[in-house]
Design a protein around this motif. Sequence first.
Motif, PDB file in Angstrom:
ATOM      1  N   ALA A   6     -24.685  10.002   7.831  1.00 31.24           N
ATOM      2  CA  ALA A   6     -26.036  10.268   8.454  1.00 31.24           C
ATOM      3  C   ALA A   6     -26.532   9.333   9.426  1.00 31.24           C
ATOM      4  O   ALA A   6     -27.239   9.537  10.458  1.00 31.24           O
ATOM      5  N   VAL A  16     -31.094  13.177   3.257  1.00 31.69           N
ATOM      6  CA  VAL A  16     -29.854  12.784   2.782  1.00 31.69           C
ATOM      7  C   VAL A  16     -29.916  12.685   1.076  1.00 31.69           C
ATOM      8  O   VAL A  16     -28.798  13.176   0.468  1.00 31.69           O
ATOM      9  N   TYR A  17     -31.088  13.027   0.522  1.00 33.61           N
ATOM     10  CA  TYR A  17     -31.309  13.251  -0.773  1.00 33.61           C
ATOM     11  C   TYR A  17     -31.619  14.572  -1.244  1.00 33.61           C
ATOM     12  O   TYR A  17     -32.217  14.772  -2.398  1.00 33.61           O
ATOM     13  N   TYR A  70     -34.075   3.696  11.452  1.00 34.79           N
ATOM     14  CA  TYR A  70     -34.687   4.482  12.450  1.00 34.79           C
ATOM     15  C   TYR A  70     -35.199   3.706  13.612  1.00 34.79           C
ATOM     16  O   TYR A  70     -35.080   3.928  14.780  1.00 34.79           O
TER      17      TYR A  70
HETATM   18  C1  PLP Z   1     -32.842   7.716   3.668  1.00 42.73           C
HETATM   19  C2  PLP Z   1     -31.492   7.545   4.219  1.00 42.73           C
HETATM   20  N1  PLP Z   1     -31.004   7.920   5.122  1.00 42.73           N
HETATM   21  C3  PLP Z   1     -29.721   7.901   5.676  1.00 42.73           C
HETATM   22  C4  PLP Z   1     -28.849   7.137   5.186  1.00 42.73           C
HETATM   23  C5  PLP Z   1     -27.577   6.803   5.468  1.00 42.73           C
HETATM   24  O1  PLP Z   1     -26.589   7.656   5.044  1.00 42.73           O
HETATM   25  P1  PLP Z   1     -25.097   7.385   5.451  1.00 42.73           P
HETATM   26  O2  PLP Z   1     -24.597   6.443   4.454  1.00 42.73           O
HETATM   27  O3  PLP Z   1     -24.481   8.840   5.091  1.00 42.73           O
HETATM   28  O4  PLP Z   1     -24.945   6.912   6.837  1.00 42.73           O
HETATM   29  C6  PLP Z   1     -29.454   6.690   3.805  1.00 42.73           C
HETATM   30  C7  PLP Z   1     -28.529   5.358   3.059  1.00 42.73           C
HETATM   31  O5  PLP Z   1     -28.766   4.607   2.184  1.00 42.73           O
HETATM   32  C8  PLP Z   1     -30.577   6.678   3.389  1.00 42.73           C
HETATM   33  O6  PLP Z   1     -31.254   6.220   2.238  1.00 42.73           O
END
Ligand code: PLP
Length: 380
Positions: A95, A199-200, A123
Amino acid sequence: MKIKSKLPNVGTTIFTVMSALAKEHHAINLSQGFPNYPSSQKLNDLVTNAMNNGYNQYAPMAGNLELRLAIAHKYQLLYKSTYHPEKEITVTAGATQAIYTIISAFIRRNDEVIMFKPAYDCYEPAVEINGGKTIPVQLSAPNYSVNWEEVASKISPQTKMIIINSPHNPSGTIWSKDDMLQLQKLTRNTDIIILSDEVYEHIVFDDAQHQSACLFEDLKQRSFICASFGKTFHNTGWKIGYCCAPEALMVEFRKVHQFNVFSVHHPSQKGISDYMQDPETYLGLNTFFQRKRDLFLSLISESRFKFQPSQGTYFQVLDYSEITNESDVDFAKRLTKEFKIAAIPLSVFNTNNQDDKVLRFCFAKTDETLVKAAEILNSI
Ligand SMILES: Cc1ncc(COP(=O)(O)O)c(C=O)c1O
């Protein structure tokens, strides 16, 4: 040589700092958000099969088509929402890459990006490196509820994007349908893009429903949804995720994606696609993690930490204000060194490091680890 940093305020992330400290002091590491139990054997086998069956060259730029079909099917099944697998879904290197690419595809110098603090730490640097300005909306413990009038007051002609994240890391709260309707109302008839970090999405507790941006027709038209297979399938090290958006937005996304990643690990995409054919692989996550949350919370119910049960994610926030006045960073470090348990202080994700005296603990751990962690927390 004189180096003029493009990100002068960025140092090592708190996750790296706390994990290193945990290692140094042989502490139980509930700081970083990753499981300490194995990835599914079936999924590992499917990825191995994909390697043995020739999926070893570049995947298509937007991702393995079977995987994109599986993702599109999931959106139909869960949200009755249609994304065109060829035009509206792109597989990414986690993500994080989706988020970075969305921001760099759309944010120009002096564009404003509204985000809610505490915010996941990738971000803001992505906005900054593209010349944009972060406009924070600070939320507070214990409820982290949004004052929508405040959000309305921060929208300006420069507002280009709003980043949202439900279920929310680090607070473990979720947004209600009403929150999403408020966001939809505020952004209707504007050109504001929504980056919805979901992502959750599969980790929501107590029979609550995940309010995906795709459920709200007007919001969907302006939204990117970002997802992570690392979170869903317990293998954060694989770094495979995806994003979905209406075609016009996705066209711009891919212009950037093709030149910073082009395509991601092909055998994993094929293996995940085969694995996802059984929806139970992701539908079972709520029950799996709710049991872990309940175990952890029942074990520490007599401790001096105060809490409201996490509503989603695999994080639990604990309030330590009855224990000490120390800053959350100092207390997190002391917990790691003296008590051998590591957690994340929330102030590092807040505007001006607002300190609500809360720490974030990750419960994506074996029951044995959670029992040991609880013994320590009960002794403090
Ligand atoms: C809110 C949130 N967004 C994005 C990510 C990143 O996801 P990824 O490991 O797939 O890059 C995380 C990982 O902890 C997250 O908690």
